[in-house]
Design a protein around this motif. Structure first.
Motif, PDB file in Angstrom:
ATOM      1  N   SER A 247       0.851  -1.199   0.000  1.00 10.22           N
ATOM      2  CA  SER A 247       0.000   0.000   0.000  1.00 10.22           C
ATOM      3  C   SER A 247       0.885   1.247   0.000  1.00 10.22           C
ATOM      4  O   SER A 247       2.075   1.179   0.316  1.00 10.22           O
ATOM      5  CB  SER A 247      -0.901   0.012   1.237  1.00 10.22           C
ATOM      6  OG  SER A 247      -0.131   0.252   2.402  1.00 10.22           O
ATOM      7  N   ARG A 248       0.285   2.374  -0.339  1.00 13.03           N
ATOM      8  CA  ARG A 248       1.067   3.627  -0.352  1.00 13.03           C
ATOM      9  C   ARG A 248       1.605   3.973   1.034  1.00 13.03           C
ATOM     10  O   ARG A 248       2.722   4.459   1.158  1.00 13.03           O
ATOM     11  CB  ARG A 248       0.229   4.779  -0.887  1.00 13.03           C
ATOM     12  CG  ARG A 248       0.149   4.779  -2.392  1.00 13.03           C
ATOM     13  CD  ARG A 248      -0.360   6.137  -2.898  1.00 13.03           C
ATOM     14  NE  ARG A 248      -0.377   6.157  -4.326  1.00 13.03           N
ATOM     15  CZ  ARG A 248       0.611   6.648  -5.078  1.00 13.03           C
ATOM     16  NH1 ARG A 248       1.674   7.134  -4.517  1.00 13.03           N
ATOM     17  NH2 ARG A 248       0.521   6.642  -6.392  1.00 13.03           N
ATOM     18  N   SER A 249       0.818   3.735   2.070  1.00 14.53           N
ATOM     19  CA  SER A 249       1.295   4.085   3.415  1.00 14.53           C
ATOM     20  C   SER A 249       2.426   3.152   3.852  1.00 14.53           C
ATOM     21  O   SER A 249       3.387   3.602   4.471  1.00 14.53           O
ATOM     22  CB  SER A 249       0.146   4.076   4.428  1.00 14.53           C
ATOM     23  OG  SER A 249      -0.427   2.796   4.536  1.00 14.53           O
ATOM     24  N   GLU A 250       2.340   1.867   3.516  1.00 16.94           N
ATOM     25  CA  GLU A 250       3.429   0.944   3.825  1.00 16.94           C
ATOM     26  C   GLU A 250       4.677   1.326   3.031  1.00 16.94           C
ATOM     27  O   GLU A 250       5.793   1.280   3.546  1.00 16.94           O
ATOM     28  CB  GLU A 250       3.045  -0.497   3.476  1.00 16.94           C
ATOM     29  CG  GLU A 250       2.007  -1.105   4.385  1.00 16.94           C
ATOM     30  CD  GLU A 250       1.530  -2.459   3.884  1.00 16.94           C
ATOM     31  OE1 GLU A 250       1.360  -3.351   4.728  1.00 16.94           O
ATOM     32  OE2 GLU A 250       1.336  -2.628   2.650  1.00 16.94           O
TER      33      GLU A 250
ATOM     34  N   TYR B   4       7.286   4.943  -6.182  1.00 17.37           N
ATOM     35  CA  TYR B   4       6.133   4.042  -6.080  1.00 17.37           C
ATOM     36  C   TYR B   4       5.794   3.452  -7.447  1.00 17.37           C
ATOM     37  O   TYR B   4       5.516   2.261  -7.575  1.00 17.37           O
ATOM     38  CB  TYR B   4       4.938   4.801  -5.493  1.00 17.37           C
ATOM     39  CG  TYR B   4       3.754   3.931  -5.161  1.00 17.37           C
ATOM     40  CD1 TYR B   4       3.761   3.129  -4.025  1.00 17.37           C
ATOM     41  CD2 TYR B   4       2.622   3.915  -5.969  1.00 17.37           C
ATOM     42  CE1 TYR B   4       2.673   2.328  -3.708  1.00 17.37           C
ATOM     43  CE2 TYR B   4       1.529   3.120  -5.653  1.00 17.37           C
ATOM     44  CZ  TYR B   4       1.559   2.333  -4.526  1.00 17.37           C
ATOM     45  OH  TYR B   4       0.478   1.534  -4.210  1.00 17.37           O
ATOM     46  N   LYS B   5       5.860   4.284  -8.474  1.00 19.03           N
ATOM     47  CA  LYS B   5       5.595   3.797  -9.830  1.00 19.03           C
ATOM     48  C   LYS B   5       6.707   2.877 -10.313  1.00 19.03           C
ATOM     49  O   LYS B   5       6.449   1.875 -10.971  1.00 19.03           O
ATOM     50  CB  LYS B   5       5.424   4.966 -10.795  1.00 19.03           C
ATOM     51  CG  LYS B   5       4.118   5.700 -10.608  1.00 19.03           C
ATOM     52  CD  LYS B   5       3.974   6.855 -11.573  1.00 19.03           C
ATOM     53  CE  LYS B   5       2.664   7.581 -11.313  1.00 19.03           C
ATOM     54  NZ  LYS B   5       2.467   8.704 -12.216  1.00 19.03           N
ATOM     55  N   ALA B   6       7.949   3.216  -9.985  1.00 21.59           N
ATOM     56  CA  ALA B   6       9.084   2.388 -10.418  1.00 21.59           C
ATOM     57  C   ALA B   6       9.047   1.002  -9.778  1.00 21.59           C
ATOM     58  O   ALA B   6       9.482   0.025 -10.387  1.00 21.59           O
ATOM     59  CB  ALA B   6      10.399   3.084 -10.070  1.00 21.59           C
ATOM     60  N   LEU B   7       8.532   0.925  -8.572  1.00 20.80           N
ATOM     61  CA  LEU B   7       8.471  -0.343  -7.845  1.00 20.80           C
ATOM     62  C   LEU B   7       7.041  -0.883  -7.826  1.00 20.80           C
ATOM     63  O   LEU B   7       6.657  -1.606  -6.901  1.00 20.80           O
ATOM     64  CB  LEU B   7       9.008  -0.158  -6.417  1.00 20.80           C
ATOM     65  CG  LEU B   7      10.485   0.226  -6.340  1.00 20.80           C
ATOM     66  CD1 LEU B   7      10.852   0.682  -4.948  1.00 20.80           C
ATOM     67  CD2 LEU B   7      11.369  -0.929  -6.791  1.00 20.80           C
ATOM     68  N   ASP B   8       6.289  -0.550  -8.840  1.00 19.14           N
ATOM     69  CA  ASP B   8       4.887  -0.932  -8.939  1.00 19.14           C
ATOM     70  C   ASP B   8       4.670  -2.425  -8.692  1.00 19.14           C
ATOM     71  O   ASP B   8       5.274  -3.257  -9.365  1.00 19.14           O
ATOM     72  CB  ASP B   8       4.351  -0.564 -10.318  1.00 19.14           C
ATOM     73  CG  ASP B   8       2.865  -0.840 -10.452  1.00 19.14           C
ATOM     74  OD1 ASP B   8       2.126  -0.570  -9.490  1.00 19.14           O
ATOM     75  OD2 ASP B   8       2.455  -1.342 -11.518  1.00 19.14           O
ATOM     76  N   GLY B   9       3.833  -2.730  -7.716  1.00 21.09           N
ATOM     77  CA  GLY B   9       3.454  -4.108  -7.444  1.00 21.09           C
ATOM     78  C   GLY B   9       4.340  -4.836  -6.460  1.00 21.09           C
ATOM     79  O   GLY B   9       4.086  -6.005  -6.149  1.00 21.09           O
TER      80      GLY B   9
ATOM     81  N   ILE C 160      18.490   4.933  -4.524  1.00 19.90           N
ATOM     82  CA  ILE C 160      17.630   4.133  -3.651  1.00 19.90           C
ATOM     83  C   ILE C 160      16.894   3.036  -4.423  1.00 19.90           C
ATOM     84  O   ILE C 160      16.982   1.858  -4.074  1.00 19.90           O
ATOM     85  CB  ILE C 160      16.636   5.023  -2.868  1.00 19.90           C
ATOM     86  CG1 ILE C 160      17.390   5.933  -1.904  1.00 19.90           C
ATOM     87  CG2 ILE C 160      15.628   4.156  -2.107  1.00 19.90           C
ATOM     88  CD1 ILE C 160      16.520   6.977  -1.217  1.00 19.90           C
ATOM     89  N   VAL C 161      16.162   3.406  -5.468  1.00 22.58           N
ATOM     90  CA  VAL C 161      15.391   2.413  -6.231  1.00 22.58           C
ATOM     91  C   VAL C 161      16.314   1.373  -6.865  1.00 22.58           C
ATOM     92  O   VAL C 161      16.037   0.177  -6.763  1.00 22.58           O
ATOM     93  CB  VAL C 161      14.465   3.082  -7.264  1.00 22.58           C
ATOM     94  CG1 VAL C 161      13.846   2.054  -8.194  1.00 22.58           C
ATOM     95  CG2 VAL C 161      13.359   3.872  -6.542  1.00 22.58           C
ATOM     96  N   PRO C 162      17.442   1.774  -7.486  1.00 18.15           N
ATOM     97  CA  PRO C 162      18.343   0.748  -8.022  1.00 18.15           C
ATOM     98  C   PRO C 162      18.886  -0.202  -6.946  1.00 18.15           C
ATOM     99  O   PRO C 162      19.039  -1.402  -7.195  1.00 18.15           O
ATOM    100  CB  PRO C 162      19.469   1.556  -8.671  1.00 18.15           C
ATOM    101  CG  PRO C 162      18.822   2.844  -9.049  1.00 18.15           C
ATOM    102  CD  PRO C 162      17.839   3.112  -7.936  1.00 18.15           C
ATOM    103  N   ALA C 163      19.141   0.315  -5.744  1.00 17.90           N
ATOM    104  CA  ALA C 163      19.624  -0.550  -4.658  1.00 17.90           C
ATOM    105  C   ALA C 163      18.545  -1.550  -4.250  1.00 17.90           C
ATOM    106  O   ALA C 163      18.834  -2.718  -3.996  1.00 17.90           O
ATOM    107  CB  ALA C 163      20.057   0.295  -3.460  1.00 17.90           C
TER     108      ALA C 163
END
Length: 130
Positions: free
Chosen positions: A11-14, A44-49, A72-75
């Motif tokens: 979820s967005r909050s998590e 959030y979009k990059a890590l969708d799902g 961060i996202v690549p890590a």
């Protein structure tokens, strides 16, 4: 039961609860609240799902490795790419694996609930600034 094939999107909050601390460590003073909100939406979009267990694992890796918001996202992806693909493959093949439910003390549960409430309030404040 915690499932190794869990693919329920976080979820967005998590999501915020896991990534706001990562962002706070690396963003410095030059990143405004609006910039942080934009970054969180993009992440959030990059890590969708992504499921919560994998996000937690990835966020822990990012906390240790990332020194800039762009890292961060690549890590996270470097940490969870294979297990996430494995889960999707196992799910597609109809395989179900389960681990015993983790034991959680009342104190841990209360702390988790308190953090969740604080994170929800932070997300609402960030959204209100936008």
């Amino acid at each position: 039961m915690a499932s190794l094939t869990d693919l329920i999107p976080v979820s967005r909050s998590e999501f915020a609860a896991e990534l706001v601390p990562c962002l706070a460590l690396v963003s410095g003073v030059g990143m405004s609240g609006e910039d942080q909100k934009t970054w969180l939406n993009a992440a959030y979009k990059a890590l969708d799902g992504i499921p919560i267990a994998l996000l937690k694992r990835g966020a822990a890796a990012a906390m240790a490795k990332a020194d800039h918001p762009s890292k961060i996202v690549p890590a996270i992806m470097a940490e969870v790419r294979e297990p996430w693909a494995w889960r999707r493959n196992a799910k597609a093949l109809g395989r179900h694996y389960a681990l015993p439910a983790p034991t959680e003390t009342d104190e841990q549960r209360a702390e988790r609930m308190e953090v969740g409430v604080l994170m929800d309030a932070l997300v609402k404040r960030l959204e209100a600034k936008g």
